[in-house]
Structures are given as structure tokens and as C-alpha cells.
Design an enzyme around this catalytic site. Structure first.
Site, PDB file in Angstrom:
ATOM      1  N   CYS A  66       0.825  -1.207   0.000  1.00 11.60           N
ATOM      2  CA  CYS A  66       0.000   0.000   0.000  1.00 11.60           C
ATOM      3  C   CYS A  66       0.862   1.262   0.000  1.00 11.60           C
ATOM      4  CB  CYS A  66      -0.902  -0.018   1.241  1.00 11.60           C
ATOM      5  SG  CYS A  66      -1.872   1.482   1.437  1.00 11.60           S
ATOM      6  N   CYS A  69       1.157   4.619   3.368  1.00 12.80           N
ATOM      7  CA  CYS A  69       2.226   4.935   4.334  1.00 12.80           C
ATOM      8  C   CYS A  69       3.581   4.761   3.642  1.00 12.80           C
ATOM      9  CB  CYS A  69       2.171   3.990   5.534  1.00 12.80           C
ATOM     10  SG  CYS A  69       0.709   4.204   6.552  1.00 12.80           S
ATOM     11  N   CYS A 143      -6.296  -1.566   7.692  1.00 15.17           N
ATOM     12  CA  CYS A 143      -5.489  -0.338   7.712  1.00 15.17           C
ATOM     13  C   CYS A 143      -5.248   0.136   9.141  1.00 15.17           C
ATOM     14  CB  CYS A 143      -6.234   0.733   6.920  1.00 15.17           C
ATOM     15  SG  CYS A 143      -5.430   2.342   6.940  1.00 15.17           S
ATOM     16  N   GLU A 290     -10.786  34.251   6.283  1.00 14.21           N
ATOM     17  CA  GLU A 290     -10.680  33.018   5.490  1.00 14.21           C
ATOM     18  C   GLU A 290     -11.190  33.337   4.082  1.00 14.21           C
ATOM     19  OE1 GLU A 290      -9.915  29.598   5.508  1.00 14.21           O
ATOM     20  OE2 GLU A 290     -10.993  29.541   3.600  1.00 14.21           O
ATOM     21  N   ASP A 338      -2.184  30.293   9.490  1.00 12.86           N
ATOM     22  CA  ASP A 338      -2.127  28.864   9.127  1.00 12.86           C
ATOM     23  C   ASP A 338      -2.466  28.719   7.638  1.00 12.86           C
ATOM     24  OD1 ASP A 338      -2.215  26.112   9.001  1.00 12.86           O
ATOM     25  OD2 ASP A 338      -4.097  25.922  10.115  1.00 12.86           O
ATOM     26  N   CYS A 364       1.995  23.540   6.954  1.00 12.63           N
ATOM     27  CA  CYS A 364       2.067  22.161   6.462  1.00 12.63           C
ATOM     28  C   CYS A 364       3.138  22.044   5.387  1.00 12.63           C
ATOM     29  CB  CYS A 364       0.702  21.719   5.921  1.00 12.63           C
ATOM     30  SG  CYS A 364       0.079  22.803   4.632  1.00 12.63           S
TER      31      CYS A 364
END
Ligand SMILES: C[S@@+](CC[C@H](N)C(=O)[O-])C[C@H]1O[C@@H](n2cnc3c(N)ncnc32)[C@H](O)[C@@H]1O
Length: 407
Positions: A66, A69, A143, A290, A338, A364
Site C-alpha cells: 500500500c 504509508c 489499515c 478566510e 495557518d 504544512c
């Protein structure tokens, strides 16, 4: 011939020095000696000759095939070091360093949001993540990443694929665990007509999904796809951004709160549906900004129905094109920012001239974070600390929260 793995690249592939340049190998770790079949610059059929002490047996039986990951074969302390080094390297590229707080990792089976792929086959249906380096869908009934509510939804999702998918094209199914059942957003499906809509809503009923959105149209709303955020109940628009795990969200919020300390009036930039704004409003006035109108509407509605909040105002605004100017920022005592992966170049340039004493920055993308951090530090801000928050466990994604201050 054996190769010694020098390091992991940013996609988690091992990099070794070959005779004609770098060689890439998946599922390996730095320091390991490996051999295999070299095709171009990629090693396949890999055999680990000398394993690293950081190597562990994957907890998931699907890990080998898979692609969901990338780092299941690495021990948690290695992953923590590696993710921190990714941020340190990005900062070093801008001539910056920072103290790091210990990484917080979300537990197994905590991902409440994921995008799966589905396809009809001759014999039935395939549903899961793409395989490693392939577009073949790997089924993942055991999973170790997904929240149990999402795994329990597989039969219903398979029914959606059987009904609305095809053997030639692939469906994308974004699934989110909510208080009202799993919220499903499908793209790439068969066109809707009256009979098909009815069949889809029967599946939603039978499997207890909260909402089904089919290629942009809400075809069934069985229950509110609500999330608890602080004391508020928020119903995010279909597909709207949400932190990937509840634990990751709590860690980011805690980092933001610690970075801010007591404040009178906070501006939350790139506020989403109020992940930070709503809990912060329990103790301080907040202005949430936003770009997505529907997300702001969801935040507003949630705030109106929550008791004992301080004033929480909001604004729909494109912060890339029309960032809050330094004069506007002076109305606040601190900022939370953010942004999406692209970072916040324009807004950071304004923050740098705002004179705000404290900025809590969540990111991120370490590269755009470091770029924006450089702008703030060049304007006199100090990068007090950085904390990596690993809510995309066993993946190469890196998220962080940090504190900047002006003295
Ligand atoms: C990483 S998310 C963070 C959302 C929120 N802080 C949270 O934790 O849930 C980034 C947010 O920026 C918003 N966004 C993207 N581009 C934008 C823009 N140009 N102007 C304003 N907001 C934008 C997205 O809609 C998204 O809600």
C-alpha cells in the site's frame, strides 16, 4: 552490487551514491546496505543486506504493497528525528535556526479524513489507497492509519463504487468521520439522474452516512456532518479543510495557545471553519479571516449557537491578493496564521510591518514556512520555538506550529 543508503529524500525514498549519480530506493533507511536490480536511477527487488537499528517490522500487514504509508518500516524516534531535520534543513536554507519542542505524534487508527480510490472490476470492487509507486488500488481492510469509523464505512463505500463507478475510470472518495456518520465526497462518478440519485440515497440510509456529495452536488443529507471544535458544533461544507486527526488538531491548538499566551484581541488568518478561532474565543476576542465564503458561514453559524464566547467577528477575504495591511493588524494584540502549502508571502510581508508582539504560525510546508520565517526575522522577529506535529503518521508530510515574537 550493494549500495549504502546515505539519507532519505523528502518523499521518503532512500538515496545512495551510484557510479553515475544518485540512486533511489523505497522502504530503506539511512546507513543500510542494500542490493537489488538497478533500472535507470531506481533500485527494485531490494534486499536489505545490513539493516539499520531504526528498522522495525511494519505494524500494518498492507504496508509493503500500500502507498498510503511510506515510513512504517522506521521506528518512531527515527521518524521524529527525520521530520525535525526536514524543518531544520528548510530553515537552514534561509540561514535560520530554532529551538525545537518534542514532536507530538497522532496514534494509529486516528485519521478521521482520507481520500480513497475506488474502481469496479470484473469480479466486484476495489477500494483503498494506490499501491507504492503504482496506480493499482490496494485493498486495506486492516489499515492501521484510518479511524475505525472510516474502516467500518468500507462496505457502504464499496456499494457506492459498485453503483456509480466503472471499470475504466477511478472514483475519488474523500471520507470524513463526523458526529452524524461518515461524510462522503465522490468525484469522477457516473452522471446523476433521478433513479440513480434515489439508489445513492438508499446506500446513504443503509450505511448510516451523514452526507453524500456526488461530483459537487449534495445528493443525500441523512444527518448533520458535525464536528466538535472547542465548545462549538461546526458543520463544515463538503470537502472543506479539516485537520487530519483530532489529536493533531488538539496538539496544534495547544501549541497556538502556548505561543499566544493571554491576549485581548487575536486575528486568525486562514481560519478555515474555526479550528483555532472558536476555542480561542472562549478566552479572547477573535477576528477570523478566510478565503472560502462557505467555511466562514459555517464558522459564523457555529459561533452564534455557542454560549459564553467572547466577540468572534469574521471576514471572507483572499489573503493572497488582499492581505490584512499593517494598519489593520494594529487593531489586534496577536495573530495566528495557518496558510495552505503555498505559504503566505503577501500576508507575511504585512505582518512583518505590523508591530504585533506575538505571532503563532502553523504550517504544512517547511519550505514555505522557512521562506516566510525569513521575512519575519529580517523585520526583527525572533523565532522562539518550533514544534513538529505528526498527524500524518508514517507519511512524509510534515506539519508544525511555531512562535515568533517582537521585543
Ligand atoms: C491549512 S488550512 C487551515 C485552516 C484552519 N486554520 C484549520 O486549522 O482548520 C488553510 C486555509 O486557508 C484557506 N485559504 C486558501 N487560500 C486562501 C486565500 N488566498 N485567502 C484566504 N484563505 C485561503 C483555505 O480555505 C483553508 O481553510
Amino acid at each position: 552490487m550493494t549500495y549504502k543508503i546515505d539519507r532519505l529524500g523528502h518523499l521518503g525514498d532512500g538515496v545512495a551514491q551510484g557510479t553515475d549519480g544518485p540512486i533511489f530506493a523505497t522502504g530503506v533507511l539511512p546507513g543500510e546496505e542494500v542490493d537489488g536490480v538497478l533500472t535507470g536511477d531506481r533500485l527494485t527487488d531490494i534486499r536489505i543486506v545490513t539493516p539499520s537499528t531504526d528498522r522495525v517490522k511494519p505494524t500494518c500487514r498492507h504496508a509493503r504493497a500500500c502507498g498510503g504509508c511510506q515510513l512504517q518500516h522506521a521506528a518512531d524516534p527515527f521518524v521524529a528525528r527525520w521530520k525535525q531535520e526536514v524543518v531544520q534543513t528548510a530553515l537552514a536554507g534561509q540561514g535560520l535556526t530554532a529551538p525545537f519542542r518534542p514532536m507530538v505524534t497522532s496514534p494509529a487508527n486516528s485519521r478521521r479524513r482520507a481520500t480513497l480510490s475506488g474502481r469496479r472490476t470484473k469480479g466486484g470492487v476495489l477500494l483503498g489507497f494506490h499501491g507504492k509507486g503504482s496506480d493499482i488500488i490496494t485493498q486495506i481492510p486492516d489499515c492501521k492509519l484510518l479511524h475505525p469509523a472510516l474502516i467500518a464505512a468500507f462496505p457502504g463505500l464499496e456499494a457506492l463504487v459498485a453503483l456509480g463507478g466503472s471499470r475504466t475510470t477511478e472514483l475519488s472518495l474523500m471520507v470524513t468521520a463526523t458526529r452524524g456518520g461518515v461524510d462522503v465526497v465522490v468525484t469522477g462518478g457516473k452522471p446523476l439522474d433521478a433513479g440513480f440519485r434515489l439508489d445513492l440515497s438508499r446506500i446513504v440510509e443503509a450505511h448510516g452516512f451523514s452526507r453524500l456529495t456526488w461530483d459537487g452536488e449534495t445528493v443525500a443529507l441523512r444527518d448533520r456532518p458535525a464536528q466538535s471544535i472547542g465548545k462549538a458544533t461546526v458543520v463544515p461544507p463538503a470537502g472543506a479543510f479539516l485537520q487530519a486527526t483530532a489529536e493533531g488538531e488538539a496538539a496544534l491548538l495547544s501549541g497556538v495557545q502556548q505561543a499566544l499566551g493571554p491576549q485581548r484581541r487575536v486575528v486568525d488568518l486562514f481560519a478555515g471553519v474555526g479550528t483555532f478561532a472558536l476555542p480561542l474565543a472562549a478566552t479572547t476576542e477573535v477576528h477570523a479571516v478566510e478565503g472560502d465564503r462557505d467555511m466562514i458561514a459555517a464558522l459564523d453559524l457555529a459561533a452564534r449557537h455557542t454560549q459564553n464566547l467572547h466577540r468572534l467577528s469574521s471576514e471572507t477575504r483572499d489573503l493572497f491578493r488582499r492581505p490584512l495591511e499593517p494598519d489593520e493588524l494594529k487593531a489586534f494584540t496577536a495573530a495566528v496564521i495557518d496558510p495552505p502549502r503555498a505559504g503566505a508571502e503577501a500576508q507575511t510581508a504585512c505582518l512583518a510591518r505590523s508591530g504585533l508582539k506575538v505571532i503563532a504560525a502553523v504550517s504544512c510546508n517547511p519550505v514555505t514556512f522557512a521562506r516566510d520565517a525569513k521575512v519575519l526575522t529580517a523585520a526583527g522577529y525572533r523565532l522562539d520555538w518550533v514544534q513538529v506535529v505528526d498527524q500524518f503518521r508514517w507519511s512524509t508530510h510534515v506539519e508544525l506550529v511555531s512562535r515568533f515574537s517582537l521585543t
